[in-house]
Design an enzyme around this catalytic site. Sequence first.
Site, PDB file in Angstrom:
ATOM      1  N   ARG A  49       0.817  -1.214   0.000  1.00 25.08           N
ATOM      2  CA  ARG A  49       0.000   0.000   0.000  1.00 25.08           C
ATOM      3  C   ARG A  49       0.852   1.266   0.000  1.00 25.08           C
ATOM      4  NH1 ARG A  49      -2.910  -3.659   3.365  1.00 25.08           N
ATOM      5  NH2 ARG A  49      -1.644  -2.891   5.053  1.00 25.08           N
ATOM      6  N   GLU A  99       7.039  -9.976  13.582  1.00 22.43           N
ATOM      7  CA  GLU A  99       6.458 -10.592  14.772  1.00 22.43           C
ATOM      8  C   GLU A  99       6.674 -12.101  14.773  1.00 22.43           C
ATOM      9  OE1 GLU A  99       3.768  -7.013  13.875  1.00 22.43           O
ATOM     10  OE2 GLU A  99       5.175  -8.296  12.837  1.00 22.43           O
TER      11      GLU A  99
END
Length: 182
Positions: free
Chosen positions: A69, A106
């Site tokens: 994006r 993560e």
Amino acid sequence: LSPGTPEFRVRDRVRPFPDFPVPGVLFRDISPLLKDPAAFRTLIDLLEDHLRTSFPKIDFIAGGCLDSRGFLIGPPLAQRLGIGFVPIRKKGKLPGPTESVSYTLEYGKAELEIQSDAVEPGQKVVIVDDLLATGGTMCAACELVKRLKAEVLECLVIIELKPLKGVEKLSSIPFYSLLQYD
């Protein structure tokens, strides 16, 4: 934010999706913002105003596959400012000689690349993405620009997820977020 303000018009087009991509995560989706040409124009207006006010000289906007994006925000912003856009992509997506850096996500590792001739030493760069979460990807992008000996003027995002404290990873690099979510 007050209804009727430009910031409210942008925030109003960000849609929350609970439990995506995994349970417990509240995803902030900018798809409605991208579908609304007036709201998207307002977004680019706000970011352009911020950069023109903050920096008298910018050579390039860099971004892209920090998340895909970023490609939707960086080029129109660079166009408005009359400067070039430099892509930063996932490893293996750019031709020619590249600089790469690996970073921790993560759940695992990833690598970003920039073309070795994308910017010259001393050029002034603003790194753009749609969102700052934990900060690992943005930090890696900054590292790439610095390896080419260019100056990172600022990291700029539409959305900052404040509880994830990603801005702390950026340490001394200036940071700007249009919208913040707690």
